[in-house]
Motif scaffolding. Structure first.
Motif, short mmCIF file in Angstrom:
data_model
loop_
_atom_site.label_atom_id
_atom_site.label_comp_id
_atom_site.label_asym_id
_atom_site.label_seq_id
_atom_site.Cartn_x
_atom_site.Cartn_y
_atom_site.Cartn_z
N PHE A 63 3.92 -2.86 9.39
CA PHE A 63 4.79 -1.97 10.15
C PHE A 63 4.48 -2.04 11.65
N ASP A 64 3.23 -2.27 11.99
CA ASP A 64 2.83 -2.31 13.39
C ASP A 64 3.25 -3.60 14.09
N ASP A 65 3.70 -4.58 13.34
CA ASP A 65 4.12 -5.85 13.92
C ASP A 65 5.37 -6.33 13.17
N ASP A 66 6.40 -5.48 13.19
CA ASP A 66 7.58 -5.71 12.37
C ASP A 66 8.67 -6.42 13.16
N SER A 67 8.51 -7.71 13.32
CA SER A 67 9.49 -8.49 14.08
C SER A 67 10.77 -8.73 13.30
N GLU A 68 10.74 -8.54 11.97
CA GLU A 68 11.91 -8.82 11.13
C GLU A 68 12.71 -7.56 10.81
N GLY A 69 12.26 -6.40 11.28
CA GLY A 69 13.00 -5.16 11.03
C GLY A 69 13.01 -4.74 9.58
N LEU A 70 11.89 -4.90 8.89
CA LEU A 70 11.83 -4.62 7.47
C LEU A 70 11.41 -3.18 7.15
N PHE A 71 10.89 -2.47 8.13
CA PHE A 71 10.43 -1.10 7.91
C PHE A 71 11.34 -0.10 8.62
N VAL A 72 11.52 1.06 8.01
CA VAL A 72 12.25 2.16 8.65
C VAL A 72 11.48 3.45 8.37
N ARG A 73 11.79 4.48 9.14
CA ARG A 73 11.24 5.81 8.86
C ARG A 73 12.34 6.64 8.20
N ALA A 74 12.02 7.21 7.06
CA ALA A 74 12.99 8.01 6.31
C ALA A 74 13.21 9.36 6.99
N ASP A 75 14.44 9.77 7.15
CA ASP A 75 14.76 11.03 7.82
C ASP A 75 14.34 12.25 7.01
N ASP A 76 14.27 12.11 5.69
CA ASP A 76 13.99 13.27 4.84
C ASP A 76 12.52 13.42 4.49
N ARG A 77 11.65 12.69 5.18
CA ARG A 77 10.21 12.79 4.94
C ARG A 77 9.48 12.99 6.26
N ASP A 78 8.35 13.69 6.19
CA ASP A 78 7.56 13.95 7.39
C ASP A 78 6.57 12.82 7.63
N SER A 79 6.35 12.49 8.90
CA SER A 79 5.34 11.49 9.27
C SER A 79 3.94 12.05 8.97
N PRO A 80 3.01 11.22 8.50
CA PRO A 80 3.09 9.76 8.35
C PRO A 80 3.54 9.30 6.97
N HIS A 81 4.18 10.18 6.22
CA HIS A 81 4.57 9.87 4.84
C HIS A 81 6.03 9.43 4.75
N LYS A 125 0.86 -1.19 0.00
CA LYS A 125 0.00 0.00 0.00
C LYS A 125 0.90 1.23 0.00
N ILE A 126 0.81 2.02 -1.07
CA ILE A 126 1.68 3.16 -1.28
C ILE A 126 0.88 4.46 -1.18
N ASP A 127 1.42 5.38 -0.43
CA ASP A 127 0.82 6.69 -0.20
C ASP A 127 0.81 7.52 -1.49
N ASN A 128 -0.28 8.29 -1.70
CA ASN A 128 -0.30 9.23 -2.83
C ASN A 128 -0.72 10.63 -2.39
N HIS A 129 -0.59 10.91 -1.11
CA HIS A 129 -0.77 12.28 -0.65
C HIS A 129 0.31 13.16 -1.30
N PRO A 130 0.02 14.42 -1.60
CA PRO A 130 1.05 15.27 -2.20
C PRO A 130 2.36 15.29 -1.41
N ALA A 131 2.27 15.16 -0.08
CA ALA A 131 3.48 15.16 0.74
C ALA A 131 4.26 13.86 0.63
N ALA A 132 3.67 12.84 0.01
CA ALA A 132 4.34 11.55 -0.14
C ALA A 132 5.09 11.43 -1.46
N ARG A 133 4.94 12.39 -2.34
CA ARG A 133 5.57 12.34 -3.65
C ARG A 133 6.95 13.00 -3.60
N PRO A 134 7.92 12.51 -4.37
CA PRO A 134 7.84 11.34 -5.24
C PRO A 134 7.94 10.04 -4.44
N GLN A 135 7.18 9.04 -4.88
CA GLN A 135 7.23 7.75 -4.23
C GLN A 135 8.53 7.02 -4.56
#
Length: 354
Positions: A170-188, A83-93
């Motif tokens: 992401f809410d149950d990431d026992s394998e460490g597959l998700f990260v938060r990008a430093d150059d983007r604002d939450s929740p994008h 599931k990929i975000d398409n809010h203007p703040a999420a671009r470019p994907q």
């Protein structure tokens, strides 16, 4: 935009196609014939009530979600739906330009979100990853493999977990597959390690084929039987607009959103070999709209600068989408990536630029 008109070829096809039900025009832009598209013989129930097979014939030696030749050993990995975000703040994907299939769906506030699938070319990372929606099990149920998302309302998450896909959240990431990008604002800012996710679950089966593909772009059904068009314009709500412009030099359809070129992280415009527009019902009985991708309805397939009206069918959540022409024959896409626009029948619109 050019005024819509019926070409002589379209008129001949119109006279040869009897018994087709006229399309309902409510909520769509009507300028000329068939929802403002300038075509007759628009998608409708097939003569005699027939439907194409729900089990597409295997095409050995081609990628099941892209239709391009491949060494069979290179296609043994599962598909990854995200599931990929398409809010203007999420671009470019991130990584969207490498997806085999991208479904665009209506969500709250008139915005859209993507359900994108990677199989033939899985990037190191994809994102921003967002939450699941009620239509996603129906959209993704036929692919198997993996689905990744960032939470969602409990009832929607439960529905997704009941679908025949491995859920990675992401809410149950026992394998460490998700990260938060430093150059983007939450929740994008949620990014998935896509290639690592697929490698960890390489025991899962590859996806079955979703669409039928011709051997080449020149042999695709729309290229042979469609009417020339230079672009496709779709609206999912009054607040947004999407456009695809055919570029014969690419050759591909180049995507724009809200009046501006839609770019990837390298600054290149997103593009598609095929653009498939499905007219779908939307359940608006709650705060979260639910696209209904089951049954059948009107659709348009654009390939190689030509567009044709077709009928789409989907018998169940685990069944693939089938595309058929007015005579019931299966429509073949060109080998390459495909975007599927799930345009609401009630207040969405579809236009073709001649």
């Amino acid at each position: 935009m050019t005024a819509f008109r019926m070409t002589p070829a379209a008129a001949r096809r119109s006279r040869s196609r009897s018994g087709l039900r006229a399309p309902r025009a409510a909520g769509l832009v009507v300028a000329g014939l068939c929802l403002g598209l300038g075509f007759v013989g628009c998608a409708a129930p097939l003569p005699g009530g027939t439907t194409p097979s729900a089990n597409p014939t295997p095409q050995p030696g081609v990628m099941p979600l892209r239709g391009m030749p491949v060494d069979p050993s290179a296609a043994e990995n599962p598909s990854l739906a995200v599931k990929i975000d398409n809010h203007p703040a999420a671009r470019p994907q991130i990584g969207l330009e490498r997806a085999d299939l991208v479904f665009e769906e209506l969500v709250e506030g008139g915005l859209t979100r993507y359900a994108a699938l990677w199989h033939s070319d899985v990037p190191e990372s994809v994102g921003p990853v967002r939450s699941i929606r009620p239509m996603d099990p129906e959209i993704l149920g036929s692919f198997g493999g993996i689905v990744a998302y960032s939470g969602g309302q409990p009832q929607f998450v439960d529905q997704m977990k009941a679908a025949p896909l491995l859920n990675v959240s992401f809410d149950d990431d026992s394998e460490g597959l998700f990260v938060r990008a430093d150059d983007r604002d939450s929740p994008h800012d949620v990014v998935l390690a896509a290639a690592e996710t697929v490698a960890l679950h390489s025991d899962l089966a590859p996806p079955p084929r979703q669409f039928d593909y011709a051997d080449s772009a020149a042999e695709a059904t729309a290229a042979l039987a469609g009417d020339p068009t230079t672009g496709i314009v779709t609206r999912f709500s009054e607040s947004n607009g999407r456009a695809w412009a055919w570029d014969p030099a690419a050759p591909a359809y180049l995507r724009s959103q809200d009046g501006a070129a839609d770019l990837d992280t390298a600054g290149a415009q997103l593009r598609a070999t095929n653009v498939v527009v499905l007219r779908v019902e939307v359940d608006r009985g709650s705060d979260v709209p639910r696209t209904i991708l089951s049954g059948s309805g009107e659709a348009w397939v654009s390939t190689s600068g030509s567009t044709m009206p077709v009928t789409w069918f989907k018998d169940a959540a685990a069944a693939p989408i089938r595309l058929a022409d007015a005579d019931g024959a299966t429509v073949e896409l060109a080998p390459g990536n495909t975007w599927i626009e799930l345009v609401p029948a009630d207040d969405g619109s579809v236009e073709l630029v001649l």
